[in-house]
Design a protein around this motif. Structure first.
Motif: not given
Length: 298
Positions: A61, A69-70, A72, A123-127, A177-178, A180
């Protein structure tokens, strides 16, 4: 015009997660293949890094100002690059590495697709805070919005480039919340590796930004040409919103700020217009005290 107050959530999250990349990063082993990815990014992105190493929590993260940003990646510690403010991360997917750069005004998360076996979708997960949303913009960028509909961060429009320096088609879509990113690196004629760039711009702690669009920047610049200090003050201050309250506080002192800093704001507005960029103002939260003007991408 966009108002971007900083969400303080990232500070609390950092306290909870603990270990940063400055503590977790390890030296780059001799002959490590991620050397190639670090070298590739250094050749493509000639931008100054900050002396501090990017902050990475729970191994994947990445701190990016008001959001996180998480990425992969494999469950391994990041490795330090040869440049200050840079770390390399081994991707979880085939033939994909990542390089994170900490720069003065943004955080870059660069993917390196090393062959046609690499995925075309990342894919990036947005925190962000629980009420935060992502909004895709007409220019391809993404705004991260808080529950009041105000912008806390901007993920700039994506780009990708192959080893021969040719642009590769890339775009963002949003899935909850991802973030792409599609990178069409399997198109005919593409030379590997291919580098792509999600880049996040946020305000600093206790600082909010007002970003004017190109039309507004041109209007402010023209007002200065025809009306000098008074013309610029009338145009610029009229564009500042009256809410939330800290923006109103800034608006109330805007005329005096323009008068005292006219030369600097004028130079920045001219620079923005001539380079196709935009003018932005920074001010404190709370208090609404002016902190300066700058030229930003738009």
């Amino acid at each position: 015009m966009h108002l971007r107050p900083l969400a303080l959530l990232c500070t609390l999250v950092a306290m909870l997660f603990g270990t940063s990349s400055a503590q977790a990063a390890q030296s780059l082993p001799a002959g490590d293949p991620i050397n190639d990815s670090l070298s590739r990014v250094a050749a493509v992105v000639d931008a100054p890094r900050t002396p501090s190493v990017p902050v990475i929590h729970n191994e994947s993260i990445v701190d990016a100002g008001a959001i996180q940003i998480d990425v992969p990646i494999q469950s391994k510690r990041p490795v330090t690059g040869r440049n200050a403010g840079e770390v390399g991360l081994r991707g979880k997917q085939t033939d994909t590495d990542f390089v994170v750069q900490s720069q003065a005004d943004r955080t870059r998360i660069l993917s390196v697709s090393k062959s046609s076996a690499a995925p075309t979708v990342i894919k990036y997960r947005v925190v962000t805070d629980p009420s935060g949303t992502l909004a895709l913009q007409p220019d391809g960028s993404v705004h991260v919005m808080n529950r009041d509909g105000l912008i806390t961060s901007v993920i700039e429009a994506p780009w990708a480039i192959d080893a021969a320096g040719r642009s590769v088609t890339t775009s963002y879509t949003i899935a909850g919340s991802t973030l792409v990113q599609t990178i069409e690196h399997r198109a005919p004629g593409v030379t590997y590796p291919v580098t792509a760039d999600p880049s996040v711009v946020s305000c600093s702690t206790f600082v909010a930004c007002i970003k004017f669009n190109r039309s507004e920047t041109l209007r402010v610049n023209n007002a200065a040409i025809t009306g000098g200090v008074a013309g610029m003050a009338g145009s610029l201050c009229g564009l500042i919103p009256s809410s939330p309250w800290y923006a109103f506080a800034f608006k109330a002192t805007c005329g005096g700020y323009v008068g005292a800093n006219y030369a600097n704001i004028r130079a920045n507005s001219q620079n923005a217009v001539s380079t196709g960029r935009c003018l932005a103002l920074r001010f404190s939260v709370p208090g609404g005290f002016p902190l300066g003007s700058q030229v930003v991408s738009c």
